[in-house]
Design a protein around this motif. Structure first.
Motif: not given
Length: 122
Positions: A79-86
């Motif tokens: 989830g943090v990876r997805q937020r980071a990418a965003g």
């Protein structure tokens, strides 16, 4: 007990989490320790989202002191990876313990998350 260490300004974190800070030029390093499991997941998620808001273009999660993890802990990392990418932030994992590295391989997440054998390599 899970502890977080980061270079980002401190976010509101439960009492059992002690986040002393250290900063490196151009990136943020968050050193995790203890067990990344369902009990730690809510505080970990909150803390890492706060770290993302204050990180540079690169957020490194140092896993060298993480003794074990389960699917709830790994779900937070995804989830943090997805937020980071965003947010345009690159997330890298560094120095996972043997148990965590084995879990990343077994789940296939080692191919999704960028994992380095040492923090300096990340």
């Amino acid at each position: 007990m899970t502890a977080f260490t980061t270079a980002a300004p401190r976010a509101h974190v439960p009492d059992e989490v002690r986040p002393p800070a250290h900063r490196r030029s151009g990136h943020t390093v968050v050193a995790l320790s203890g067990v990344l499991d369902g009990a730690a997941a809510p505080a970990l998620r909150e803390y890492l989202i706060g770290a993302l808001r204050h990180s540079g273009r690169l957020l490194i999660l140092d896993l060298s002191a993480v003794t074990s993890a389960d699917v709830a802990g790994l779900a937070v990392l995804i989830g943090v990876r997805q937020r980071a990418a965003g947010l345009g932030v690159t997330l890298r994992l560094a120095a996972p313990s043997a148990q965590v590295a084995a879990l990343l391989r077994a789940t296939g997440l080692g191919r999704i998350l960028t994992v380095h054998p040492a923090e300096t390599a990340a």
